[in-house]
Every structure is written in C-alpha cells, then in structure tokens.
Scaffold this motif. Structure first.
Motif, PDB file in Angstrom:
ATOM      1  N   ARG A 116       1.419   1.289   7.213  1.00  0.00           N
ATOM      2  CA  ARG A 116      -0.026   1.472   7.009  1.00  0.00           C
ATOM      3  C   ARG A 116      -0.550   0.733   5.786  1.00  0.00           C
ATOM      4  O   ARG A 116      -1.741   0.821   5.480  1.00  0.00           O
ATOM      5  CB  ARG A 116      -0.341   2.962   6.889  1.00  0.00           C
ATOM      6  CG  ARG A 116       0.048   3.784   8.103  1.00  0.00           C
ATOM      7  CD  ARG A 116      -0.162   5.249   7.883  1.00  0.00           C
ATOM      8  NE  ARG A 116       0.667   5.759   6.788  1.00  0.00           N
ATOM      9  CZ  ARG A 116       0.693   7.038   6.398  1.00  0.00           C
ATOM     10  NH1 ARG A 116      -0.078   7.921   7.013  1.00  0.00           N
ATOM     11  NH2 ARG A 116       1.471   7.417   5.410  1.00  0.00           N
ATOM     12  N   GLY A 117       0.322   0.034   5.068  1.00  0.00           N
ATOM     13  CA  GLY A 117      -0.117  -0.676   3.866  1.00  0.00           C
ATOM     14  C   GLY A 117      -0.138   0.190   2.642  1.00  0.00           C
ATOM     15  O   GLY A 117      -1.043   0.084   1.808  1.00  0.00           O
ATOM     16  N   GLU A 118       0.866   1.070   2.495  1.00  0.00           N
ATOM     17  CA  GLU A 118       0.911   1.968   1.340  1.00  0.00           C
ATOM     18  C   GLU A 118       1.050   1.215   0.022  1.00  0.00           C
ATOM     19  O   GLU A 118       0.447   1.594  -0.990  1.00  0.00           O
ATOM     20  CB  GLU A 118       2.077   2.956   1.488  1.00  0.00           C
ATOM     21  CG  GLU A 118       1.874   4.031   2.527  1.00  0.00           C
ATOM     22  CD  GLU A 118       2.335   3.588   3.914  1.00  0.00           C
ATOM     23  OE1 GLU A 118       2.552   2.367   4.094  1.00  0.00           O
ATOM     24  OE2 GLU A 118       2.468   4.440   4.805  1.00  0.00           O
ATOM     25  N   ILE A 119       1.822   0.125   0.027  1.00  0.00           N
ATOM     26  CA  ILE A 119       2.031  -0.630  -1.215  1.00  0.00           C
ATOM     27  C   ILE A 119       0.719  -1.270  -1.673  1.00  0.00           C
ATOM     28  O   ILE A 119       0.377  -1.248  -2.869  1.00  0.00           O
ATOM     29  CB  ILE A 119       3.119  -1.695  -1.016  1.00  0.00           C
ATOM     30  CG1 ILE A 119       4.468  -1.023  -0.712  1.00  0.00           C
ATOM     31  CG2 ILE A 119       3.226  -2.593  -2.242  1.00  0.00           C
ATOM     32  CD1 ILE A 119       5.597  -1.994  -0.446  1.00  0.00           C
ATOM     33  N   LEU A 120      -0.032  -1.815  -0.734  1.00  0.00           N
ATOM     34  CA  LEU A 120      -1.308  -2.425  -1.097  1.00  0.00           C
ATOM     35  C   LEU A 120      -2.282  -1.391  -1.637  1.00  0.00           C
ATOM     36  O   LEU A 120      -2.990  -1.638  -2.627  1.00  0.00           O
ATOM     37  CB  LEU A 120      -1.910  -3.132   0.123  1.00  0.00           C
ATOM     38  CG  LEU A 120      -1.136  -4.348   0.643  1.00  0.00           C
ATOM     39  CD1 LEU A 120      -1.770  -4.867   1.923  1.00  0.00           C
ATOM     40  CD2 LEU A 120      -1.104  -5.436  -0.422  1.00  0.00           C
ATOM     41  N   PHE A 121      -2.308  -0.207  -1.006  1.00  0.00           N
ATOM     42  CA  PHE A 121      -3.210   0.834  -1.479  1.00  0.00           C
ATOM     43  C   PHE A 121      -2.787   1.337  -2.858  1.00  0.00           C
ATOM     44  O   PHE A 121      -3.637   1.576  -3.730  1.00  0.00           O
ATOM     45  CB  PHE A 121      -3.245   2.002  -0.486  1.00  0.00           C
ATOM     46  CG  PHE A 121      -4.075   3.158  -0.967  1.00  0.00           C
ATOM     47  CD1 PHE A 121      -5.457   3.098  -0.930  1.00  0.00           C
ATOM     48  CD2 PHE A 121      -3.467   4.301  -1.474  1.00  0.00           C
ATOM     49  CE1 PHE A 121      -6.225   4.159  -1.388  1.00  0.00           C
ATOM     50  CE2 PHE A 121      -4.224   5.371  -1.927  1.00  0.00           C
ATOM     51  CZ  PHE A 121      -5.610   5.302  -1.876  1.00  0.00           C
ATOM     52  N   THR A 123      -1.177  -0.358  -5.146  1.00  0.00           N
ATOM     53  CA  THR A 123      -1.529  -1.405  -6.117  1.00  0.00           C
ATOM     54  C   THR A 123      -3.017  -1.383  -6.430  1.00  0.00           C
ATOM     55  O   THR A 123      -3.431  -1.510  -7.591  1.00  0.00           O
ATOM     56  CB  THR A 123      -1.131  -2.783  -5.569  1.00  0.00           C
ATOM     57  OG1 THR A 123       0.263  -2.770  -5.228  1.00  0.00           O
ATOM     58  CG2 THR A 123      -1.392  -3.868  -6.588  1.00  0.00           C
ATOM     59  N   GLN A 124      -3.814  -1.225  -5.399  1.00  0.00           N
ATOM     60  CA  GLN A 124      -5.260  -1.132  -5.592  1.00  0.00           C
ATOM     61  C   GLN A 124      -5.614   0.032  -6.499  1.00  0.00           C
ATOM     62  O   GLN A 124      -6.397  -0.115  -7.458  1.00  0.00           O
ATOM     63  CB  GLN A 124      -5.942  -0.971  -4.236  1.00  0.00           C
ATOM     64  CG  GLN A 124      -7.409  -0.551  -4.296  1.00  0.00           C
ATOM     65  CD  GLN A 124      -7.931  -0.123  -2.933  1.00  0.00           C
ATOM     66  OE1 GLN A 124      -7.431  -0.552  -1.893  1.00  0.00           O
ATOM     67  NE2 GLN A 124      -8.928   0.732  -2.944  1.00  0.00           N
TER      68      GLN A 124
END
Length: 260
Positions: A116-121, A123-124
């Motif tokens: 689900r894009g946990e790393i991107l979230f 980092t954001q």
C-alpha cells in the motif's frame, strides 16, 4: 394654490380688520400683498426642488428609496426565518463526523501490508513532522553543515576551477568572445556551466547558514534566470563551434554536475 392662498389671506385680513376696526378697503390691499408673498414663497420652493432634482437626482428620490426599503424584522420574525432556513437544509447536507472518521479508518485498513506504500507514507509523515518541529533529530547539525558551509565551499571550488580553465575566454555575455576557444576539459567534463553552478551553490549555502527564507527564494529565482541565460548562450555556442552539440550530448549536466 394661488387662489387658495388669496382666499385664506383675504379671510385672515378681514378678521384682523374687523377685530381692529380697520377700513374694509385696507383688507383687500392687505390680502393681495399676503397672497403675493405666499405665491412668491411657493414659487421659490418649487424652483429649489427643480434645481435639486436636476443637480442631484439621487437626493430627489431619496425619500422614495427610503419608502421602498424593507422594514426591519423583529426578533420573533428573525427566529422564525432562521428556523425555516434550518428546516430547508436536507439531511444529506449534514456531515456525520463519527461515521466519516470510521470510514477513513476502514479505508486505511484495506489492502495488503507492504503493497500500500507504507514506506512512502512514513517518509511523508516524517518530513512533515521535521518541518513542523523545525529540525531533524540527531543528524540536524550535520545536515546544517552539509547544506551550509560545505555547499558554499563546493560552489567556490567550482567557480575557481572554471575561471582557471577559461582564463582569456571568460566573458559575462551570452555571445562568446572573438578570442574564446571551446573548453571541454577539467571541470567542464562534468558540468557545462560550472560558474553558474558554483554561484547557485554559494547563494543556497548562504541562505542555509543565515536561515534566510528570502535568500533561498531568491536563489530559486536566480536558478530560473540562469537557466534562461544558458539556453540563449548555448545556441550561440552551437553556432560558433560545430562540435558543441556533441559536447552537450556527452556532458548532460547543464547547471549541476553529472558523473555519467
């Protein structure tokens, strides 16, 4: 109006004469004088109104506008009006905060973990927290040194290397000097315009060291200006030196160094 004024004046003068035992002939003269005075007064008022209507039409119609204004509502009428407005709002227009929050939580629980894009979230969220907190924990001082003095030193080194390579070919204009030769060695093997690159690094580092937002904004504007200048300058370089297009393909870094 004049006839009515004459009748009224005559009656008033007659009563006054009888009360004071005046001659009736004086009554006619007195009534005529009073009539003329009233007629003159009425004429003056009419003329004044005509002048006002011609000079300032808004003033002449002010009383009609005032009469056309809606009357002020009483407290009870305002309450009834508010109640009617509230009743006019449908149930769909009212936000159920609890249901909305519950739906958002359910949306966050959808999907498989790791896809689900946990790393991107994360980092954001971390960057936003650092911005709000005003710094980066643990490595904040190191980053200030890298983005400040170290960047300024790098910019100065780029400018010095470029000046050394150009020497007599150096010119502030977008048109190359008549005695200039194309330089492709040294620092020019990594960036096509090292002086502009060094200037940007110097300005950016100074903005970081002094914690000056205006300097950083001006640095961004300077980047745009230099990019436009480079576009014109490279057209002139390509016209002067036929080998310049091949050099552009080899060294892709225009304002920032490339290590391809």
């Amino acid at each position: 109006a004049a006839a009515s004024a004459q009748t009224i004046c005559f009656q008033c003068a007659l009563q006054f004469a009888r009360a004071n035992c005046f001659d009736t002939r004086c009554v006619v003269v007195l009534a005529e004088d009073m009539r003329r005075g009233i007629v003159l007064l009425l004429s003056a008022v009419a003329a004044y109104r005509s002048i006002i209507a011609f000079v300032n039409p808004a003033r002449s119609t002010q009383r009609w506008v005032a009469a056309a204004r809606p009357r002020e509502r009483t407290g009870a009428e305002q309450s009834l009006r508010r109640s009617a407005l509230v009743r006019a709002v449908s149930d769909d227009d009212i936000i159920d905060v609890g249901a909305t929050v519950q739906q958002v939580v359910e949306n966050a629980q959808e999907g498989e973990v790791g896809t689900r894009g946990e790393i991107l979230f994360a980092t954001q969220a971390a960057i936003v927290l650092c911005v709000v907190g005003g710094g980066v924990p643990i490595v904040g001082n190191f980053l200030n040194f890298v983005a400040g003095p170290l960047v300024m030193l790098s910019g100065a080194a780029l400018i010095a290397s470029a000046v050394y390579e150009l020497r007599g070919s150096l010119s502030p204009w977008v048109v190359p000097a008549k005695s200039a030769t194309l330089k492709t060695g040294g620092i020019f093997e990594y960036v096509r315009h090292p002086i502009y690159a060094g200037l940007l690094l110097l300005c950016f580092g100074l903005g970081v060291v002094t914690s000056s937002a205006p300097r950083l904004i001006l640095t961004a504007i300077l980047w745009y200006v230099l990019d436009q200048k480079v576009t014109v300058e490279e057209k002139n370089l390509a016209q002067r030196y036929p080998e310049y297009p091949a050099y552009m393909e080899k060294v892709t870094g225009k304002l920032l160094p490339s290590f391809d």
